[in-house]
Design an enzyme around this catalytic site. Sequence first.
Site, PDB file in Angstrom:
ATOM      1  N   ARG A   1     -10.603   4.392  -2.585  1.00 40.35           N
ATOM      2  CA  ARG A   1      -9.332   3.822  -1.892  1.00 40.35           C
ATOM      3  C   ARG A   1      -9.163   4.796  -0.605  1.00 40.35           C
ATOM      4  O   ARG A   1      -9.407   6.022  -0.643  1.00 40.35           O
ATOM      5  CB  ARG A   1      -8.143   3.810  -3.008  1.00 40.35           C
ATOM      6  CG  ARG A   1      -8.514   2.851  -4.214  1.00 40.35           C
ATOM      7  CD  ARG A   1      -8.302   1.631  -3.730  1.00 40.35           C
ATOM      8  NE  ARG A   1      -8.310   0.718  -4.919  1.00 40.35           N
ATOM      9  CZ  ARG A   1      -8.482  -0.779  -4.711  1.00 40.35           C
ATOM     10  NH1 ARG A   1      -8.430  -1.344  -3.439  1.00 40.35           N
ATOM     11  NH2 ARG A   1      -8.360  -1.740  -5.768  1.00 40.35           N
TER      12      ARG A   1
ATOM     13  N   ASP B   1     -12.626   8.789   5.953  1.00 42.87           N
ATOM     14  CA  ASP B   1     -13.644   9.920   6.179  1.00 42.87           C
ATOM     15  C   ASP B   1     -13.797  10.500   7.377  1.00 42.87           C
ATOM     16  O   ASP B   1     -14.808  11.033   8.133  1.00 42.87           O
ATOM     17  CB  ASP B   1     -14.930   9.277   5.691  1.00 42.87           C
ATOM     18  CG  ASP B   1     -15.006   8.790   4.498  1.00 42.87           C
ATOM     19  OD1 ASP B   1     -14.453   9.315   3.300  1.00 42.87           O
ATOM     20  OD2 ASP B   1     -15.707   7.678   4.352  1.00 42.87           O
TER      21      ASP B   1
ATOM     22  N   ARG C   1       0.752  -1.104   0.081  1.00 45.51           N
ATOM     23  CA  ARG C   1       0.112  -0.068  -0.020  1.00 45.51           C
ATOM     24  C   ARG C   1       0.887   1.274  -0.059  1.00 45.51           C
ATOM     25  O   ARG C   1       0.524   2.266  -0.576  1.00 45.51           O
ATOM     26  CB  ARG C   1      -0.993   0.012   1.301  1.00 45.51           C
ATOM     27  CG  ARG C   1      -2.354  -0.543   0.920  1.00 45.51           C
ATOM     28  CD  ARG C   1      -3.343  -0.143   1.954  1.00 45.51           C
ATOM     29  NE  ARG C   1      -4.660  -0.686   1.452  1.00 45.51           N
ATOM     30  CZ  ARG C   1      -5.376   0.219   0.591  1.00 45.51           C
ATOM     31  NH1 ARG C   1      -5.271   1.376   0.498  1.00 45.51           N
ATOM     32  NH2 ARG C   1      -6.726  -0.627   0.281  1.00 45.51           N
TER      33      ARG C   1
ATOM     34  N   ASN D   1     -12.319  15.463  -0.253  1.00 50.76           N
ATOM     35  CA  ASN D   1     -13.223  14.217  -0.621  1.00 50.76           C
ATOM     36  C   ASN D   1     -14.727  14.593  -0.573  1.00 50.76           C
ATOM     37  O   ASN D   1     -15.289  15.486   0.163  1.00 50.76           O
ATOM     38  CB  ASN D   1     -13.133  13.158   0.394  1.00 50.76           C
ATOM     39  CG  ASN D   1     -13.733  11.981  -0.052  1.00 50.76           C
ATOM     40  OD1 ASN D   1     -13.843  11.756  -1.243  1.00 50.76           O
ATOM     41  ND2 ASN D   1     -14.032  11.467   0.964  1.00 50.76           N
TER      42      ASN D   1
ATOM     43  N   ASP E   1      -7.606  13.033   5.807  1.00 53.52           N
ATOM     44  CA  ASP E   1      -6.453  12.902   6.402  1.00 53.52           C
ATOM     45  C   ASP E   1      -6.130  11.280   6.435  1.00 53.52           C
ATOM     46  O   ASP E   1      -6.608  10.962   5.361  1.00 53.52           O
ATOM     47  CB  ASP E   1      -6.785  13.323   8.038  1.00 53.52           C
ATOM     48  CG  ASP E   1      -7.803  12.750   8.550  1.00 53.52           C
ATOM     49  OD1 ASP E   1      -8.125  11.669   7.900  1.00 53.52           O
ATOM     50  OD2 ASP E   1      -8.065  13.075   9.638  1.00 53.52           O
TER      51      ASP E   1
ATOM     52  N   LEU F   1      -6.706   6.736   1.297  1.00 52.87           N
ATOM     53  CA  LEU F   1      -5.052   7.354   0.950  1.00 52.87           C
ATOM     54  C   LEU F   1      -4.519   7.380   2.132  1.00 52.87           C
ATOM     55  O   LEU F   1      -5.111   7.554   3.398  1.00 52.87           O
ATOM     56  CB  LEU F   1      -5.114   8.448   0.533  1.00 52.87           C
ATOM     57  CG  LEU F   1      -5.684   9.075  -1.184  1.00 52.87           C
ATOM     58  CD1 LEU F   1      -5.861  10.301  -1.455  1.00 52.87           C
ATOM     59  CD2 LEU F   1      -4.938   8.099  -2.008  1.00 52.87           C
TER      60      LEU F   1
ATOM     61  N   GLY G   1      -7.255   8.863   7.852  1.00 52.59           N
ATOM     62  CA  GLY G   1      -8.426   7.949   8.426  1.00 52.59           C
ATOM     63  C   GLY G   1      -9.361   7.946   7.254  1.00 52.59           C
ATOM     64  O   GLY G   1      -9.240   8.336   6.065  1.00 52.59           O
TER      65      GLY G   1
ATOM     66  N   HIS H   1     -18.394  12.852   0.076  1.00 58.21           N
ATOM     67  CA  HIS H   1     -18.751  11.654   0.723  1.00 58.21           C
ATOM     68  C   HIS H   1     -20.438  11.753   0.844  1.00 58.21           C
ATOM     69  O   HIS H   1     -20.751  12.843   1.133  1.00 58.21           O
ATOM     70  CB  HIS H   1     -18.100  11.285   2.134  1.00 58.21           C
ATOM     71  CG  HIS H   1     -18.675  10.299   2.707  1.00 58.21           C
ATOM     72  ND1 HIS H   1     -18.052   8.861   2.368  1.00 58.21           N
ATOM     73  CD2 HIS H   1     -19.529  10.120   3.643  1.00 58.21           C
ATOM     74  CE1 HIS H   1     -18.585   8.095   2.869  1.00 58.21           C
ATOM     75  NE2 HIS H   1     -19.517   8.733   3.844  1.00 58.21           N
TER      76      HIS H   1
HETATM   77  C1  GAR Z   1     -20.298   9.622  -5.132  1.00 53.60           C
HETATM   78  O1  GAR Z   1     -21.495   9.732  -4.632  1.00 53.60           O
HETATM   79  C2  GAR Z   1     -19.429  10.060  -3.997  1.00 53.60           C
HETATM   80  O2  GAR Z   1     -19.832  10.505  -2.748  1.00 53.60           O
HETATM   81  C3  GAR Z   1     -19.198   8.419  -3.485  1.00 53.60           C
HETATM   82  O3  GAR Z   1     -18.901   7.643  -4.632  1.00 53.60           O
HETATM   83  C4  GAR Z   1     -19.929   8.401  -5.615  1.00 53.60           C
HETATM   84  C5  GAR Z   1     -19.239   8.395  -6.896  1.00 53.60           C
HETATM   85  O4  GAR Z   1     -19.904   8.790  -7.875  1.00 53.60           O
HETATM   86  N1  GAR Z   1     -17.940   8.365  -2.808  1.00 53.60           N
HETATM   87  C6  GAR Z   1     -17.872   7.564  -1.626  1.00 53.60           C
HETATM   88  O5  GAR Z   1     -18.881   6.791  -1.304  1.00 53.60           O
HETATM   89  C7  GAR Z   1     -16.377   7.685  -0.980  1.00 53.60           C
HETATM   90  N2  GAR Z   1     -16.572   6.813   0.300  1.00 53.60           N
HETATM   91  P1  GAR Z   1     -19.574   9.472  -9.400  1.00 53.60           P
HETATM   92  O6  GAR Z   1     -18.281   8.480  -9.864  1.00 53.60           O
HETATM   93  O7  GAR Z   1     -20.923   9.239 -10.055  1.00 53.60           O
HETATM   94  O8  GAR Z   1     -19.095  10.776  -9.203  1.00 53.60           O
END
Ligand code: GAR
Length: 214
Positions: free
Chosen positions: A89, A143, A63, A105, A139, A91, A141, A107
Amino acid sequence: MRLVVLVSGRGSNLAALWKAIDEGRCSAEVVAVVADRDAPALEQASSRGVATAIVPLRRGDDREAWNVALKECVEAHRPDLVVLAGFMRVLGGAFVQRYRSRIVNVHPALLPSFPGAHGPADAIAAGVRLSGCTVHLVDEGVDTGPILAQAAVRVLPGDDAASLHARIQRAEHALLPAVVHAVATGALELDGPTWRTHGDDDGVILFGPDLPSG
Ligand code: GAR
């Protein structure tokens, strides 16, 4: 402001960023799109003539070596801000240290509730009546970094994870470009382990249930 966008999937958030940039609502330029797999989102970049790269992480790979390879790939494009737009992923190490306070990010949940890869499904399972999305600094962690902005949506009777996620994504498509724009204009200053805002809106952009279509 130069953006490198990291993706793993469809790329609807990347498309929303580009729409906002094209419409003058987001003062930024996507200089590269980098994925950890052959993601459909990469096609958007190719069709715009924007650089793409894949830095895969395979089962059994080291990793930290992957974090270093990703860092070197991103560094080549000299980003001011790294945007995780559906990057699935975690980071860490070399990457987060190199770009600390310069990685955001999006979420699909109101953090700190429901971190991880299944935010909408976990919200449905918990029976919450309000959900939404969060844009936060990354960071080491999962989220856990400082929250920059959130937008709320209702959970409607009959919702399942997919229908809730679709509603949350409408919020994401408005919130992520707005936060990137706030960073680009200096209204939101990413500063060491935390952040500061300038102006009279506290830099926290909240949208109610009647979201703009983005
Ligand atoms: C988004 O809803 C984003 O919030 C989520 O993946 C989706 C990607 O959609 N991310 C996570 O769940 C990260 N933990 P997209 O490829 O259509 O932008």
